[in-house]
Design an enzyme around this catalytic site. Sequence first.
Site, short mmCIF file in Angstrom:
data_model
loop_
_atom_site.label_atom_id
_atom_site.label_comp_id
_atom_site.label_asym_id
_atom_site.label_seq_id
_atom_site.Cartn_x
_atom_site.Cartn_y
_atom_site.Cartn_z
N CYS A 1 34.38 41.13 38.08
CA CYS A 1 33.03 41.42 37.56
C CYS A 1 33.11 42.13 36.22
O CYS A 1 34.04 42.90 35.97
CB CYS A 1 32.29 42.31 38.53
SG CYS A 1 32.14 41.58 40.15
N ARG B 1 36.98 37.23 31.85
CA ARG B 1 37.40 37.94 33.05
C ARG B 1 37.24 37.09 34.30
O ARG B 1 37.82 37.39 35.34
CB ARG B 1 36.59 39.23 33.21
CG ARG B 1 36.89 40.25 32.16
CD ARG B 1 35.86 41.35 32.17
NE ARG B 1 35.95 42.20 33.33
CZ ARG B 1 36.71 43.29 33.41
NH1 ARG B 1 37.47 43.62 32.40
NH2 ARG B 1 36.72 44.04 34.48
N TRP C 1 31.98 38.13 40.03
CA TRP C 1 33.05 37.32 40.64
C TRP C 1 32.95 37.61 42.13
O TRP C 1 33.24 38.71 42.58
CB TRP C 1 34.40 37.76 40.07
CG TRP C 1 35.55 36.90 40.48
CD1 TRP C 1 35.95 35.73 39.90
CD2 TRP C 1 36.49 37.17 41.53
NE1 TRP C 1 37.06 35.24 40.54
CE2 TRP C 1 37.41 36.11 41.55
CE3 TRP C 1 36.64 38.19 42.47
CZ2 TRP C 1 38.47 36.03 42.45
CZ3 TRP C 1 37.69 38.12 43.37
CH2 TRP C 1 38.60 37.05 43.35
N ASN D 1 31.14 46.95 39.40
CA ASN D 1 32.45 46.26 39.41
C ASN D 1 33.33 47.01 40.39
O ASN D 1 33.51 48.21 40.26
CB ASN D 1 33.07 46.29 38.00
CG ASN D 1 34.47 45.70 37.97
OD1 ASN D 1 34.85 44.94 38.86
ND2 ASN D 1 35.25 46.05 36.95
N GLY D 2 33.88 46.28 41.38
CA GLY D 2 34.74 46.92 42.38
C GLY D 2 34.34 46.48 43.78
O GLY D 2 33.58 45.53 43.94
N GLU E 1 57.09 30.25 37.31
CA GLU E 1 56.05 30.53 36.32
C GLU E 1 55.44 29.21 35.80
O GLU E 1 54.22 29.09 35.66
CB GLU E 1 56.63 31.36 35.16
CG GLU E 1 55.68 31.60 34.00
CD GLU E 1 54.38 32.31 34.37
OE1 GLU E 1 54.24 32.76 35.52
OE2 GLU E 1 53.47 32.34 33.51
N LYS F 1 51.50 28.22 36.16
CA LYS F 1 50.69 27.96 34.95
C LYS F 1 50.00 26.61 35.07
O LYS F 1 48.84 26.47 34.75
CB LYS F 1 51.64 27.96 33.75
CG LYS F 1 51.01 28.20 32.43
CD LYS F 1 50.93 29.65 32.04
CE LYS F 1 50.64 30.53 33.17
NZ LYS F 1 50.64 31.93 33.00
N GLU G 1 47.21 26.64 37.98
CA GLU G 1 46.03 27.49 37.80
C GLU G 1 45.05 26.94 36.77
O GLU G 1 43.86 27.12 36.91
CB GLU G 1 46.42 28.93 37.44
CG GLU G 1 47.05 29.11 36.08
CD GLU G 1 47.31 30.58 35.75
OE1 GLU G 1 48.29 30.85 35.06
OE2 GLU G 1 46.52 31.42 36.18
N HIS H 1 66.30 20.61 52.06
CA HIS H 1 66.10 21.19 53.40
C HIS H 1 64.67 21.00 53.89
O HIS H 1 64.21 21.75 54.74
CB HIS H 1 66.49 22.67 53.38
CG HIS H 1 67.94 22.87 53.07
ND1 HIS H 1 68.93 22.60 53.98
CD2 HIS H 1 68.57 23.26 51.93
CE1 HIS H 1 70.11 22.83 53.42
NE2 HIS H 1 69.91 23.22 52.17
N LYS I 1 40.61 37.47 35.01
CA LYS I 1 41.67 37.98 34.14
C LYS I 1 42.20 39.31 34.63
O LYS I 1 43.37 39.60 34.52
CB LYS I 1 41.11 38.11 32.71
CG LYS I 1 42.13 38.55 31.67
CD LYS I 1 43.16 37.47 31.44
CE LYS I 1 44.21 37.85 30.43
NZ LYS I 1 45.40 36.97 30.57
C1 F6R Z 1 48.64 33.87 35.69
C2 F6R Z 1 48.14 35.21 35.56
C3 F6R Z 1 48.14 36.09 36.76
C4 F6R Z 1 48.49 37.54 36.37
C5 F6R Z 1 48.31 38.46 37.59
C6 F6R Z 1 48.66 39.89 37.27
O1 F6R Z 1 48.60 33.21 34.47
O2 F6R Z 1 47.71 35.62 34.51
O3 F6R Z 1 49.00 35.62 37.75
O4 F6R Z 1 49.80 37.58 35.89
O5 F6R Z 1 46.99 38.40 38.05
O6 F6R Z 1 47.82 40.39 36.28
P1 F6R Z 1 48.22 41.66 35.41
O7 F6R Z 1 49.41 41.30 34.59
O8 F6R Z 1 47.01 41.97 34.60
O9 F6R Z 1 48.55 42.76 36.40
#
Ligand code: F6R
Length: 589
Positions: free
Chosen positions: A2, A27, A73, A97-98, A464, A468, A471, A487, A584
């Site tokens: 949020c 966000r 959110w 927010n929270g 990773e 990427k 997502e 396996h 984010k």
């Molecule tokens: C993927 C991504 C997330 C963050 C994760 C941790 O692209 O961005 O997996 O890496 O939510 O977020 P931070 O680094 O802000 O703790």
Amino acid sequence: MCGIVGYVGKRKALPILLNSLKALEYRGYDSSGIAYIKDNKINIIKKEGKIKNLEKFLNVDEDTFIGIGHTRWATHGVPNETNAHPHRVGKITLVHNGIIENYEELRSKLKKDGYKFVSETDTEVVSAQVDSIYKKNNDMIKTLDEVKDILEGTYALGIICDDDPNNIYAIRKDSPLIIGKKDDEYFIASDVPAILTYTKDYYLLEKDEVAVLNNKVTFYLNNKEIEKELKSFEGDASSVSKCGYEHFMMKEMMEEPDVLHKTVEKMKQEKFSLKKYKSIDIIACGSAYHTGLVGKYLIENYADIKVDVHIASEYRYSKLFKKDKNLVIVISQSGETADTLAALKLAKDNNMDTLGIVNVKESSIARNADFVIYTEAGPEIAVATTKAYLSQVTTLSMLALKTALDKKLITKNKYDEVIKEFNVGALKIEKLLHYDYSKIANYIKDKNDLFYLGRGLDYALAMEGSLKLKEISYLHSEAYASGELKHGTISLIEEGTPVISVMVDNNIISKSISNNKEVKSRGGYVICITNSEIPKDSYDEVITVPNINDFVNPILALIPMQMISYYVAKARGCDIDKPKNLAKSVTVE
Ligand code: F6R
């Protein structure tokens, strides 16, 4: 998660609130809303979906000079108009927010007092709770001071009370909130980008502090007025604009050579050393967790320190063993990730030394850790992390390299050589950013499943790459340790299944070649990202990355993975910077 915004001043409030909400879109959200005062009366407009849906229902020319806004959110209740914020109960209208953990208990009590609820949210309960206390004491500062002892969980709140139509009240516990200032105009926001078009000057609200905004701002803690320091954001508005790129993600990838260079230069001066530690626990979430896995490889192999890497949400519930000379490193771009923050607090409660590797200055993790190293990525707006991930990996690589030098495990000559090679790496990244990924992206775009393979360090990178891709393109992808495929998972390989094999760890490439052949002989379409000469019958496509050294090679392998994800997502018409369901800054557990 949020996002909260608010404005009070002499300009018309609605265009400012809308602009600030748009700046917080990164966000992640699924509905939005605004409350504003006109002719001393509160008006609330909320809509499901994107901010443009809300915009259609607002007259931006309205003579209103005070308002609060929110991007939601969903956590408690589906994303719809009723559950969207602001929530109004009695004389109180607020945005939150929270997550309030004891909201069910509070709701039952408030219902007995005659309150009725229309939404499924915890936030509506907060509005009622504030209203019920305010009814008793008619004093918002006192009310908020009492409310903080009743609400359990996390929150930042922006509030308007019917009796004070010229004031915005703000209070926070764990969720971030800043108060922007431009002469005698004031703003509230969950993050600095929301207000950067208007001002760079802001106050950082700390836990339990209350702010009252009108044509000045007054701060309180425990019902007493306090002074706070005005800060200034170091970047500029261009650091949060796309600068002509179609997406923030592309802009941020294009910044990666520069980020690599800046991170290395900064780390050369860094005093923090791992030398005195016998063991390290790295704790993080998502991509930041993956950087920990790369860090483990380099710290163990070069600095000779045992490293365990943990997912923050799991670490919190695992048994903690007392370890002698142990360091806990938490890694976070936002510095606000709830699980990582909670893991940090747990480590501190257990008297462990803690180091935060954080991108956002003065974020909660940065302020709570014993030591902090800031990554040099600058503001990252696209939800999918790219340049911040690169900066985290580089920070860990430099820590490994410098500790190896401190412990005399490598010579000064070797250290200097690696530093020079990081700069060569930055130039090589430029080339990889401009490689033509269209053929590979077109091949992948219509598939249903994809597998990423790697062994050792390459497996960490594959994880990773896979995250990427899924997502932002919503294409199902899984990362597998190359040797583990046979396996079980190899049964999923069909004619044409794309398999991206990462092979930059020079010590184990021959084993990965055999695994690729196993995939190919079952019809899989193998795309290799490698820095070695590999036999033609072990792949269908190959992306060759330079072979520089163990510190730089992981960074180079990363670029094609990020770019492939971007182009596949683009070909599938996805909302690249704001993938669905994602946020984010993940401020809930
Ligand atoms: C993927 C991504 C997330 C963050 C994760 C941790 O692209 O961005 O997996 O890496 O939510 O977020 P931070 O680094 O802000 O703790």
